[in-house]
Design a protein around this motif. Structure first.
Motif, PDB file in Angstrom:
ATOM      1  N   ALA A 141       0.860  -1.186   0.000  1.00 46.50           N
ATOM      2  CA  ALA A 141       0.000   0.000   0.000  1.00 46.50           C
ATOM      3  C   ALA A 141       0.894   1.233   0.000  1.00 46.50           C
ATOM      4  O   ALA A 141       1.846   1.315   0.767  1.00 46.50           O
ATOM      5  N   ASN A 142       0.626   2.176  -0.870  1.00 44.70           N
ATOM      6  CA  ASN A 142       1.428   3.391  -0.939  1.00 44.70           C
ATOM      7  C   ASN A 142       1.011   4.335   0.185  1.00 44.70           C
ATOM      8  O   ASN A 142      -0.044   4.943   0.142  1.00 44.70           O
ATOM      9  N   LYS A 143       1.868   4.438   1.194  1.00 46.08           N
ATOM     10  CA  LYS A 143       1.574   5.257   2.369  1.00 46.08           C
ATOM     11  C   LYS A 143       2.422   6.523   2.420  1.00 46.08           C
ATOM     12  O   LYS A 143       2.270   7.328   3.322  1.00 46.08           O
ATOM     13  N   GLU A 144       3.328   6.681   1.451  1.00 47.06           N
ATOM     14  CA  GLU A 144       4.255   7.807   1.492  1.00 47.06           C
ATOM     15  C   GLU A 144       3.546   9.148   1.321  1.00 47.06           C
ATOM     16  O   GLU A 144       3.854  10.115   1.986  1.00 47.06           O
ATOM     17  N   TYR A 145       2.597   9.208   0.412  1.00 48.55           N
ATOM     18  CA  TYR A 145       1.882  10.454   0.125  1.00 48.55           C
ATOM     19  C   TYR A 145       0.549  10.441   0.846  1.00 48.55           C
ATOM     20  O   TYR A 145      -0.224   9.497   0.726  1.00 48.55           O
ATOM     21  N   THR A 146       0.291  11.497   1.583  1.00 49.93           N
ATOM     22  CA  THR A 146      -0.941  11.545   2.377  1.00 49.93           C
ATOM     23  C   THR A 146      -1.876  12.667   1.940  1.00 49.93           C
ATOM     24  O   THR A 146      -2.898  12.893   2.566  1.00 49.93           O
ATOM     25  N   GLY A 147      -1.528  13.364   0.867  1.00 47.50           N
ATOM     26  CA  GLY A 147      -2.354  14.477   0.397  1.00 47.50           C
ATOM     27  C   GLY A 147      -3.538  14.001  -0.426  1.00 47.50           C
ATOM     28  O   GLY A 147      -3.797  12.801  -0.540  1.00 47.50           O
ATOM     29  N   PRO A 148      -4.247  14.940  -1.023  1.00 44.91           N
ATOM     30  CA  PRO A 148      -5.415  14.576  -1.835  1.00 44.91           C
ATOM     31  C   PRO A 148      -4.998  13.820  -3.101  1.00 44.91           C
ATOM     32  O   PRO A 148      -3.929  14.056  -3.651  1.00 44.91           O
ATOM     33  N   LYS A 149      -5.827  12.914  -3.542  1.00 48.43           N
ATOM     34  CA  LYS A 149      -5.564  12.123  -4.748  1.00 48.43           C
ATOM     35  C   LYS A 149      -5.983  12.906  -5.987  1.00 48.43           C
ATOM     36  O   LYS A 149      -6.923  13.689  -5.959  1.00 48.43           O
ATOM     37  N   ALA A 150      -5.280  12.659  -7.095  1.00 46.60           N
ATOM     38  CA  ALA A 150      -5.596  13.316  -8.359  1.00 46.60           C
ATOM     39  C   ALA A 150      -6.658  12.538  -9.134  1.00 46.60           C
ATOM     40  O   ALA A 150      -7.300  13.073 -10.017  1.00 46.60           O
ATOM     41  N   GLY A 151      -6.778  11.253  -8.812  1.00 48.21           N
ATOM     42  CA  GLY A 151      -7.780  10.433  -9.484  1.00 48.21           C
ATOM     43  C   GLY A 151      -7.288   9.777 -10.759  1.00 48.21           C
ATOM     44  O   GLY A 151      -8.075   9.285 -11.552  1.00 48.21           O
ATOM     45  N   GLY A 152      -5.985   9.746 -10.975  1.00 52.03           N
ATOM     46  CA  GLY A 152      -5.437   9.136 -12.189  1.00 52.03           C
ATOM     47  C   GLY A 152      -4.124   8.436 -11.903  1.00 52.03           C
ATOM     48  O   GLY A 152      -3.804   8.103 -10.760  1.00 52.03           O
ATOM     49  N   ALA A 153      -3.342   8.232 -12.969  1.00 52.75           N
ATOM     50  CA  ALA A 153      -2.053   7.542 -12.848  1.00 52.75           C
ATOM     51  C   ALA A 153      -1.067   8.325 -11.982  1.00 52.75           C
ATOM     52  O   ALA A 153      -0.153   7.749 -11.401  1.00 52.75           O
ATOM     53  N   ASP A 154      -1.260   9.635 -11.876  1.00 55.93           N
ATOM     54  CA  ASP A 154      -0.358  10.454 -11.063  1.00 55.93           C
ATOM     55  C   ASP A 154      -0.382  10.049  -9.590  1.00 55.93           C
ATOM     56  O   ASP A 154       0.565  10.316  -8.855  1.00 55.93           O
ATOM     57  N   ASP A 155      -1.452   9.412  -9.160  1.00 52.78           N
ATOM     58  CA  ASP A 155      -1.549   8.984  -7.766  1.00 52.78           C
ATOM     59  C   ASP A 155      -0.530   7.902  -7.427  1.00 52.78           C
ATOM     60  O   ASP A 155      -0.270   7.643  -6.258  1.00 52.78           O
ATOM     61  N   GLU A 156       0.046   7.274  -8.427  1.00 51.18           N
ATOM     62  CA  GLU A 156       0.998   6.193  -8.199  1.00 51.18           C
ATOM     63  C   GLU A 156       2.426   6.601  -8.572  1.00 51.18           C
ATOM     64  O   GLU A 156       3.294   5.751  -8.720  1.00 51.18           O
ATOM     65  N   MET A 157       2.657   7.905  -8.722  1.00 52.73           N
ATOM     66  CA  MET A 157       3.992   8.397  -9.054  1.00 52.73           C
ATOM     67  C   MET A 157       4.373   9.509  -8.083  1.00 52.73           C
ATOM     68  O   MET A 157       3.514  10.220  -7.572  1.00 52.73           O
ATOM     69  N   CYS A 158       5.685   9.630  -7.840  1.00 56.31           N
ATOM     70  CA  CYS A 158       6.160  10.644  -6.905  1.00 56.31           C
ATOM     71  C   CYS A 158       7.590  11.036  -7.275  1.00 56.31           C
ATOM     72  O   CYS A 158       8.367  10.208  -7.754  1.00 56.31           O
ATOM     73  N   VAL A 159       7.928  12.289  -7.055  1.00 56.95           N
ATOM     74  CA  VAL A 159       9.295  12.770  -7.245  1.00 56.95           C
ATOM     75  C   VAL A 159       9.771  13.313  -5.908  1.00 56.95           C
ATOM     76  O   VAL A 159       9.104  14.140  -5.291  1.00 56.95           O
ATOM     77  N   LYS A 160      10.916  12.821  -5.466  1.00 54.11           N
ATOM     78  CA  LYS A 160      11.500  13.265  -4.194  1.00 54.11           C
ATOM     79  C   LYS A 160      12.797  14.010  -4.500  1.00 54.11           C
ATOM     80  O   LYS A 160      13.643  13.521  -5.248  1.00 54.11           O
ATOM     81  N   VAL A 161      12.946  15.189  -3.928  1.00 53.23           N
ATOM     82  CA  VAL A 161      14.173  15.967  -4.071  1.00 53.23           C
ATOM     83  C   VAL A 161      14.723  16.210  -2.675  1.00 53.23           C
ATOM     84  O   VAL A 161      14.018  16.725  -1.809  1.00 53.23           O
ATOM     85  N   ALA A 162      15.963  15.804  -2.460  1.00 49.61           N
ATOM     86  CA  ALA A 162      16.597  15.985  -1.155  1.00 49.61           C
ATOM     87  C   ALA A 162      18.017  16.503  -1.357  1.00 49.61           C
ATOM     88  O   ALA A 162      18.704  16.100  -2.301  1.00 49.61           O
ATOM     89  N   MET A 163      18.431  17.406  -0.505  1.00 49.47           N
ATOM     90  CA  MET A 163      19.808  17.899  -0.549  1.00 49.47           C
ATOM     91  C   MET A 163      20.676  16.931   0.252  1.00 49.47           C
ATOM     92  O   MET A 163      20.408  16.683   1.420  1.00 49.47           O
TER      93      MET A 163
END
Length: 70
Positions: A22-44
């Protein structure tokens, strides 16, 4: 002197079609499409490089730049 320099490290997560967890990393609102299963992380992050390796790369880059000037 430059020991605390950091660089952006970009990580792309693409879990489209993944049913292993289960994807628990993102807790914000869902987009309702394929974007809900993709994420970009930027860290220094601090990137460790041996001083001799860094000096060699610098030397090669400067040599290339000097050759192009001619």
């Amino acid at each position: 002197k430059n020991g605390d320099l950091r660089t952006p490290v970009i990580t792309i997560f693409d879990a489209r079609g993944c049913k292993d967890h289960a994807n628990k990393e993102y807790t914000g609102p869902k987009a309702g499409g394929a974007d809900d299963e993709m994420c970009v992380k930027v860290a220094m992050q601090k990137i460790a490089v041996a001083e001799d390796a860094a000096a060699l790369v610098l030397k090669e880059c400067l040599s290339e730049l000097k050759a192009r000037k001619k």
